[in-house]
Design an enzyme around this catalytic site. Sequence first.
Site, PDB file in Angstrom:
ATOM      1  N   ARG A 175       0.951  -1.333   0.030  1.00 32.85           N
ATOM      2  CA  ARG A 175      -0.087   0.166   0.032  1.00 32.85           C
ATOM      3  C   ARG A 175       0.859   1.209   0.133  1.00 32.85           C
ATOM      4  NH1 ARG A 175      -3.546   3.103   4.050  1.00 32.85           N
ATOM      5  NH2 ARG A 175      -5.582   3.631   2.717  1.00 32.85           N
ATOM      6  N   ILE A 215      -6.987   7.671  -1.135  1.00 40.54           N
ATOM      7  CA  ILE A 215      -6.923   6.096  -0.989  1.00 40.54           C
ATOM      8  C   ILE A 215      -8.097   5.621   0.097  1.00 40.54           C
ATOM      9  CG2 ILE A 215      -5.090   6.064   0.438  1.00 40.54           C
ATOM     10  CD1 ILE A 215      -3.991   3.557  -0.990  1.00 40.54           C
ATOM     11  N   SER A 216      -8.946   4.489  -0.124  1.00 39.64           N
ATOM     12  CA  SER A 216      -9.757   4.171   0.628  1.00 39.64           C
ATOM     13  C   SER A 216      -9.112   3.371   1.790  1.00 39.64           C
ATOM     14  CB  SER A 216     -10.824   2.987   0.072  1.00 39.64           C
ATOM     15  OG  SER A 216     -11.321   3.800  -0.713  1.00 39.64           O
ATOM     16  N   GLN A 217      -9.879   3.386   3.055  1.00 36.85           N
ATOM     17  CA  GLN A 217      -9.504   2.774   4.345  1.00 36.85           C
ATOM     18  C   GLN A 217      -9.236   1.125   3.879  1.00 36.85           C
ATOM     19  OE1 GLN A 217     -12.510   2.700   6.919  1.00 36.85           O
ATOM     20  NE2 GLN A 217     -11.625   1.789   8.532  1.00 36.85           N
ATOM     21  N   PRO A 218      -8.166   0.675   4.154  1.00 42.06           N
ATOM     22  CA  PRO A 218      -7.886  -0.917   3.848  1.00 42.06           C
ATOM     23  C   PRO A 218      -9.163  -1.814   4.440  1.00 42.06           C
ATOM     24  CG  PRO A 218      -6.070   0.075   4.688  1.00 42.06           C
ATOM     25  CD  PRO A 218      -6.978   1.094   4.959  1.00 42.06           C
TER      26      PRO A 218
END
Length: 211
Positions: free
Chosen positions: A33, A59-62
């Site tokens: 990431r 960038i989206s939360q994992p």
Amino acid sequence: MTSQRTRERLIQRLCEEGISNQRVLDVIRKTPRHLFVDEALAHRAYEDTALPIGHNQTISQPYMVARMSELLLAAGPLDKVMEIGTGSGYQTAVLAQLVERVFSVERIKVLQDRAKERLVELNLRNVVFRWGDGWEGWPALAPYNGIIVTAVATDVPQALLDQLAPGGRLVIPVGSGEVQQLMLIIREENGFSRHVLGAVRFVPLLNGPIA
């Protein structure tokens, strides 16, 4: 910190939050990431949080990447998935390791170009890109067994429903402002079933491509 220990800490958190698909967890574990964020934020890459990537995008939360991927795959393997909102390319990279082919649409050209470079660096060759309006999808290559939308729509775009194959699954955040819900929509024999899965927070799905 991008050590293996840091990644394992993230995986442990995802498990605690309810992610149970082992394939999804394995892919999240091995996907770097830190390559998808600015160097100045690399030390935060394995925190379970969304991070800015410029152009008012994130960038989206994992957890959300894992959750949406898990929902998409819940009925079994998929061979053809459309992603609306390439963004950094992180969700794209995760999908590329879980499904046979990914068709990714992004309206901001510079973000798409960077995402392409990252996927080439990771030798992920089963993704094709379209620069265009996510509300329209990619009708020329429809139908898709799965569709994942990484920005919140005020309503479910009819074009995306039209491009969903029979039995196909659409995972999409719907709403506006602070009232957003993650939805799973399945194309059944006689229409669509809709399942509301809880509150989320995404950037808006906007119209029109930007060079």
